[in-house]
Motif scaffolding. Structure first.
Motif, PDB file in Angstrom:
ATOM      1  N   THR A 202       0.833  -1.198   0.000  1.00 45.50           N
ATOM      2  CA  THR A 202       0.000   0.000   0.000  1.00 45.50           C
ATOM      3  C   THR A 202       0.870   1.251   0.000  1.00 45.50           C
ATOM      4  O   THR A 202       2.037   1.195   0.408  1.00 45.50           O
ATOM      5  N   GLU A 203       0.302   2.357  -0.461  1.00 47.94           N
ATOM      6  CA  GLU A 203       1.001   3.636  -0.343  1.00 47.94           C
ATOM      7  C   GLU A 203       0.500   4.413   0.867  1.00 47.94           C
ATOM      8  O   GLU A 203       1.039   5.456   1.213  1.00 47.94           O
ATOM      9  N   GLY A 204      -0.559   3.906   1.522  1.00 42.15           N
ATOM     10  CA  GLY A 204      -1.131   4.581   2.684  1.00 42.15           C
ATOM     11  C   GLY A 204      -0.333   4.299   3.940  1.00 42.15           C
ATOM     12  O   GLY A 204       0.086   3.167   4.182  1.00 42.15           O
ATOM     13  N   THR A 205      -0.143   5.304   4.760  1.00 35.42           N
ATOM     14  CA  THR A 205       0.593   5.110   6.006  1.00 35.42           C
ATOM     15  C   THR A 205      -0.298   4.455   7.050  1.00 35.42           C
ATOM     16  O   THR A 205      -1.497   4.205   6.813  1.00 35.42           O
ATOM     17  N   PHE A 206       0.248   4.167   8.198  1.00 35.77           N
ATOM     18  CA  PHE A 206      -0.492   3.491   9.265  1.00 35.77           C
ATOM     19  C   PHE A 206      -1.746   4.287   9.635  1.00 35.77           C
ATOM     20  O   PHE A 206      -1.705   5.518   9.752  1.00 35.77           O
ATOM     21  N   GLY A 207      -2.847   3.551   9.816  1.00 35.10           N
ATOM     22  CA  GLY A 207      -4.100   4.194  10.217  1.00 35.10           C
ATOM     23  C   GLY A 207      -4.931   4.718   9.066  1.00 35.10           C
ATOM     24  O   GLY A 207      -6.053   5.190   9.267  1.00 35.10           O
ATOM     25  N   THR A 208      -4.424   4.634   7.830  1.00 36.34           N
ATOM     26  CA  THR A 208      -5.175   5.135   6.678  1.00 36.34           C
ATOM     27  C   THR A 208      -6.420   4.283   6.449  1.00 36.34           C
ATOM     28  O   THR A 208      -6.347   3.076   6.316  1.00 36.34           O
ATOM     29  N   LYS A 209      -7.579   4.935   6.430  1.00 30.15           N
ATOM     30  CA  LYS A 209      -8.846   4.236   6.210  1.00 30.15           C
ATOM     31  C   LYS A 209      -9.081   4.036   4.703  1.00 30.15           C
ATOM     32  O   LYS A 209      -8.678   4.861   3.889  1.00 30.15           O
ATOM     33  N   PRO A 210      -9.748   2.943   4.344  1.00 28.83           N
ATOM     34  CA  PRO A 210     -10.002   2.667   2.920  1.00 28.83           C
ATOM     35  C   PRO A 210     -11.161   3.503   2.382  1.00 28.83           C
ATOM     36  O   PRO A 210     -12.208   2.976   1.994  1.00 28.83           O
ATOM     37  N   ASP A 211     -10.977   4.811   2.329  1.00 35.05           N
ATOM     38  CA  ASP A 211     -12.013   5.702   1.816  1.00 35.05           C
ATOM     39  C   ASP A 211     -12.131   5.542   0.302  1.00 35.05           C
ATOM     40  O   ASP A 211     -11.167   5.214  -0.393  1.00 35.05           O
ATOM     41  N   ALA A 212     -13.317   5.851  -0.220  1.00 29.69           N
ATOM     42  CA  ALA A 212     -13.618   5.641  -1.648  1.00 29.69           C
ATOM     43  C   ALA A 212     -12.591   6.238  -2.607  1.00 29.69           C
ATOM     44  O   ALA A 212     -12.190   5.573  -3.571  1.00 29.69           O
ATOM     45  N   PRO A 213     -12.125   7.487  -2.411  1.00 29.84           N
ATOM     46  CA  PRO A 213     -11.173   8.064  -3.378  1.00 29.84           C
ATOM     47  C   PRO A 213      -9.835   7.329  -3.445  1.00 29.84           C
ATOM     48  O   PRO A 213      -9.079   7.510  -4.404  1.00 29.84           O
ATOM     49  N   ARG A 214      -9.535   6.514  -2.437  1.00 29.81           N
ATOM     50  CA  ARG A 214      -8.240   5.833  -2.416  1.00 29.81           C
ATOM     51  C   ARG A 214      -8.201   4.615  -3.345  1.00 29.81           C
ATOM     52  O   ARG A 214      -7.121   4.136  -3.681  1.00 29.81           O
ATOM     53  N   PHE A 215      -9.374   4.128  -3.756  1.00 30.94           N
ATOM     54  CA  PHE A 215      -9.385   2.922  -4.581  1.00 30.94           C
ATOM     55  C   PHE A 215      -8.888   3.165  -6.009  1.00 30.94           C
ATOM     56  O   PHE A 215      -8.094   2.364  -6.528  1.00 30.94           O
ATOM     57  N   PRO A 216      -9.312   4.239  -6.677  1.00 34.19           N
ATOM     58  CA  PRO A 216      -8.715   4.506  -8.000  1.00 34.19           C
ATOM     59  C   PRO A 216      -7.199   4.702  -7.928  1.00 34.19           C
ATOM     60  O   PRO A 216      -6.471   4.269  -8.827  1.00 34.19           O
TER      61      PRO A 216
END
Length: 373
Positions: A202-216
């Motif tokens: 993943t490119e998200g750091t710790f605690g990053t929630k799987p919000d809709a804009p993150r999927f694209p």
């Protein structure tokens, strides 16, 4: 704690410093640490860097480093690898893409630079046909030792991961969340198996929630790190087609499985084929021919047949070093042979003489040596 990791992570916490600027700063300054150490005057000499950005870096540097310190500690505690884009473990295929993340978080044992990497994506609600085809695709990859990449989501994604695990193939799930959050949680048991047979990226750091804009954004990683993206089933308007479009924009190969013209989840795949954005997948041979795997195998077989066979037990460790180099290049100048085999010139001269007596090496004019056979 790695000092390099600290500054690499800190760069990602500087506000308004995105992928392109990060690469520019590192390129001109020499390293992430030097970016933070550079005086404002030096930063201002970098093309495209103005007063506002320089103030932004200097004003936020301390806070970014403090945040990074916590992330590096958490990564060490949870066995998460921090892969900056300059790391040899960073996916090379992805690195070539302009909007690739500068930092990735990876948990697992897989090789993100495996020789062959295929991503498989599709609808979250596959038909029985879609499930069977997905499993068949993965089974067809088995003999080629392919790394299977997908998004860990419901449907085709998790079917791909599960089939890869069953086939003994490495598989990587690219997530839209932080490395500490498996989403959906119901797939945690598969995610844990993947850590031993692939991993989670993943490119998200710790605690990053799987919000809709993150999927694209997640989808560009799936497309970018693969040789080919195979779409199994997809509605006409879906996130799966976004992945296919991204792969197409990256000049990556895209394949689509043709489906029932009356099925909504086949509208997307049939459209990809009709619009010439994807090649048709009907069997493993389609993929093999598209990516020239058959030619690669044939070339490798010829090379192996041409390589001289010898028993390692008949040679010393130093002689084997020289033979391994010459087996790759067939012929080398003595100086090149010295550094490639990691032997001093004086020692190499003695080793080469011994190999000549054994009929393995022939001396050529100009201090060159050739493997015989």
């Amino acid at each position: 704690m790695s000092e390099n990791s600290l500054y690499e992570v800190a760069l990602t916490f500087l506000p308004n410093v995105g992928t392109q600027l990060t690469r520019l700063l590192v390129s001109y300054c020499g390293s992430p640490k030097e970016v933070f150490a550079a005086p404002p005057g030096k930063l201002l000499k970098i093309p495209g860097i103005g007063d506002k950005l320089v103030r932004n870096i200097t004003d936020n540097a301390r806070h970014a480093l403090l945040e990074a310190e916590q992330v590096v500690k958490q990564a060490e505690a949870q066995e998460v690898k921090l892969l900056f884009y300059t790391s040899p473990d960073y996916p090379n295929r992805l690195k070539q893409i302009a909007d690739a993340p500068v930092l990735l978080y990876f948990r697992g044992s897989g090789n993100l630079n495996q020789k062959r990497i295929i991503s498989i994506v599709g609808t979250r609600k596959p038909t029985a046909y879609g499930q069977a085809v997905t499993e068949r695709i993965v089974e067809g990859l088995k003999s080629y030792n392919v790394l299977v990449v997908s998004g860990l989501a419901y449907g085709v994604d998790i079917i791909s991961h599960r089939a890869a695990l069953q086939a003994g193939l490495p598989t990587v799930g690219v997530m839209a969340s932080g490395p500490d959050i498996v989403y959906p949680a119901v797939h945690r048991k598969y995610a844990e198996k993947m850590l031993e047979q692939g991993g989670l990226l993943t490119e998200g750091t710790f605690g990053t929630k799987p919000d809709a804009p993150r999927f694209p954004a997640r989808n560009r990683i799936i497309a970018g790190m693969s040789d080919c993206t195979i779409v199994v089933e997809a509605a006409f308007k879906s996130g799966t087609l976004i992945t296919a479009d991204i792969a197409h924009s990256y000049d990556k190969e895209v394949m689509a499985v043709p489906g029932n013209i009356n099925s909504p989840v086949s509208e997307g795949t049939n459209h990809l084929i009709k619009s010439l954005k994807a090649a048709v997948y009907t069997s493993p041979q389609d993929l093999i021919e598209l990516l020239n795997w058959d030619l690669e195998e044939e070339a490798a077989a010829k090379k192996a047949a041409a390589a001289p066979a010898f028993d390692p037990a008949d040679f010393t460790a130093d002689e084997l070093k020289v033979l391994m180099v010459l087996q790759q290049t067939r012929e080398e100048h003595m100086d090149n042979l010295s550094w490639k085999a990691q032997l001093s010139v004086s020692l190499l001269a003695s080793v080469l003489l011994g190999l000549e007596f054994k009929g393995m090496v022939k001396a050529l004019p100009g201090k060159r040596f050739m493997l015989i056979g």
